[in-house]
Design an enzyme around this catalytic site. Structure first.
Site, PDB file in Angstrom:
ATOM      1  N   ARG A  56       1.628 -27.538  -3.775  1.00 45.26           N
ATOM      2  CA  ARG A  56       0.600 -26.687  -3.145  1.00 45.26           C
ATOM      3  C   ARG A  56       0.739 -26.776  -1.628  1.00 45.26           C
ATOM      4  NH1 ARG A  56      -3.837 -28.842  -2.266  1.00 45.26           N
ATOM      5  NH2 ARG A  56      -4.210 -29.769  -4.325  1.00 45.26           N
ATOM      6  N   TYR A 109      -6.864  -0.163   2.452  1.00 42.79           N
ATOM      7  CA  TYR A 109      -6.728  -0.429   1.020  1.00 42.79           C
ATOM      8  C   TYR A 109      -8.110  -0.767   0.438  1.00 42.79           C
ATOM      9  CZ  TYR A 109      -5.785  -3.016  -3.232  1.00 42.79           C
ATOM     10  OH  TYR A 109      -5.817  -3.466  -4.518  1.00 42.79           O
ATOM     11  N   ASP A 182      -2.497  -5.364   9.399  1.00 40.75           N
ATOM     12  CA  ASP A 182      -1.914  -5.312   8.057  1.00 40.75           C
ATOM     13  C   ASP A 182      -0.684  -4.414   8.158  1.00 40.75           C
ATOM     14  OD1 ASP A 182      -1.178  -4.641   5.459  1.00 40.75           O
ATOM     15  OD2 ASP A 182      -3.228  -4.835   4.697  1.00 40.75           O
ATOM     16  N   LYS A 207       4.671  -5.244  -1.985  1.00 41.44           N
ATOM     17  CA  LYS A 207       5.102  -3.881  -1.693  1.00 41.44           C
ATOM     18  C   LYS A 207       6.538  -3.877  -1.147  1.00 41.44           C
ATOM     19  CE  LYS A 207       0.930  -2.895  -3.105  1.00 41.44           C
ATOM     20  NZ  LYS A 207      -0.041  -3.838  -2.640  1.00 41.44           N
TER      21      LYS A 207
END
Ligand SMILES: Cc1ncc(COP(=O)(O)O)c(C=O)c1O
Length: 391
Positions: A56, A109, A182, A207
């Site tokens: 992690r 978005y 973004d 994406k």
């Protein structure tokens, strides 16, 4: 080897293939390994090998991806997350506290707006919505002393609005706030916000970075050690990290990002030009079109105009639904940025969550993620779908 102008730094295409991905020193493996491990043997208590303790906190496959992302965005630190929304959540919780204020885009978005309005606002983070293409409106939305972040997408999803990154960085910094960009729609190949004054870049690596519609991932990139420390703390403390398999897939995608983006952009240009010839299409939204209101700013800050094209149907909502359902080469699906062309109805699909909000999108809108197939096939498909919808 191609190098950028200063002859010091390798070119983007070289970094995409090499940054974080030197052949393995032990085996010579050219491709970085997938370190499918949760933990690492310690050579005595605290005797960590290269700092690896628990996956992690850090994993070598994720490190390779993070280094590559940082290099491609011209930053010093990359952080990879389990999804784009996980990256956004970590950013906001690392840098904001209840009572703080952020400025958010009027086109974004839907899941990003849902996170602001239904996760962070109930937690105490206030927001004001502003049109990112209007610098004065963004300036007016800032609450001096309270605004911590000005958040933009450029191009925006799904209306392809353009924010002037340099102008907004000046506005944000003048008010003591950070500018977050973004960069999902552009990808680092087409636009590097950190080089224009932005403080943090956000990606849904699902994406264009991944590029093959086979992985969900997110990233943050910064060029500041203090910001990196705060974000890295939250990445580990909240724990929404990218796993090694997912990191590997995104890294594999990044190697071909430049050639894919060139083809996506070239195909989108042809598709946008075709759509402008159709009488049944009332508006074509693609920043490469000279008539697009953000064209000049996009030309200044982007290498090309990208693979996302939206358009509106003169005959309204049902015509838009009919077109997306009539396509055969374009696949009816959410998401974007993969090699295959996708078509969707934002109002009923990706942006259903903003219905009834100030971010609601027009019902007659269709969004295309233009892929890298033969562009003549894409245009023929759209032509037959538009004809069928009209008939
Ligand atoms: C511009 C943009 N930002 C962020 C996200 C969220 O990313 P993810 O779906 O990987 O959580 C998306 C998803 O569609 C997006 O289009």
């Amino acid at each position: 080897m191609h190098r950028d102008d200063d002859r010091q730094r390798p070119g983007f295409e070289t970094l995409a293939i090499r940054a974080g991905q030197e052949p393995d020193p032990r085996t010579g493996s050219v491709v970085p390994a997938i370190y499918a491990t949760s933990t690492y043997k310690q050579d005595g208590v605290g005797g960590l090998r290269e700092g690896y303790e628990y996956s992690r906190s850090a994993n070598p496959t994720r490190t390779a991806l993070q280094q590559c992302l940082a290099a491609l965005e011209a930053g010093s630190h990359g952080l990879a997350f389990a999804s784009g929304l996980a990256a956004e959540d970590a950013l906001l919780r690392a840098l904001c506290r209840p009572g703080d204020h952020v400025v958010i885009p009027d086109d974004a978005y839907g899941g990003t707006f849902r996170q602001f309005s239904r996760v962070h606002e109930p937690w105490g983070l206030h927001y004001t919505i502003a049109p990112v293409a209007d610098v004065d409106a963004v300036r007016g939305a800032i609450d001096p002393g309270r605004t911590k972040i000005v958040w933009v997408e450029t191009p925006t999803n799904p209306l392809l609005g353009i924010a002037d990154i340099e102008a907004l960085a000046e506005v944000a910094h003048g008010a003591g706030a950070l500018l977050v960009v973004d960069n999902t729609f552009a990808s680092p190949y087409l636009q590097q916000p950190l080089t224009r004054g932005a403080d943090i870049v956000v990606h849904s690596t699902t994406k264009y970075c991944g590029g093959h519609s086979d992985v969900i991932g997110g990233a943050l990139v910064v060029d500041d050690d203090d910001l990196a420390e705060q974000l890295t703390f939250m990445q580990n403390a909240a724990g929404a990290v990218a796993g090694p398999f997912d990191s590997w897939l995104v890294l594999r995608g990044l190697r071909t990002l430049p050639v894919r983006m060139d083809r996506h952009s070239g195909n989108a240009e042809r598709v946008a030009d075709f759509l402008t010839t159709r009488a049944d299409v009332s508006t074509v939204l693609w920043p490469g079109l000279p008539g697009h209101p953000g064209h000049e700013v996009a030309a200044k800050q982007m290498r090309h105009f990208g693979g996302m094209v939206s358009f509106r149907l003169a005959a309204g909502t049902q015509a838009a639904v009919d077109v997306v359902e009539a396509c055969e080469v374009f696949t009816l699906a959410e998401s974007l940025g993969g090699v295959e062309s996708l078509i969707e109805h934002p109002g009923l699909m990706t942006h259903a969550s903003v219905s009834g909000s100030p971010l609601e999108v027009p019902g007659d809108l269709v969004r295309l993620s233009v892929g890298i197939e033969s562009v003549d096939d894409l245009i023929a498909d759209l032509a037959q779908a538009l004809d069928r919808a009209a008939g």
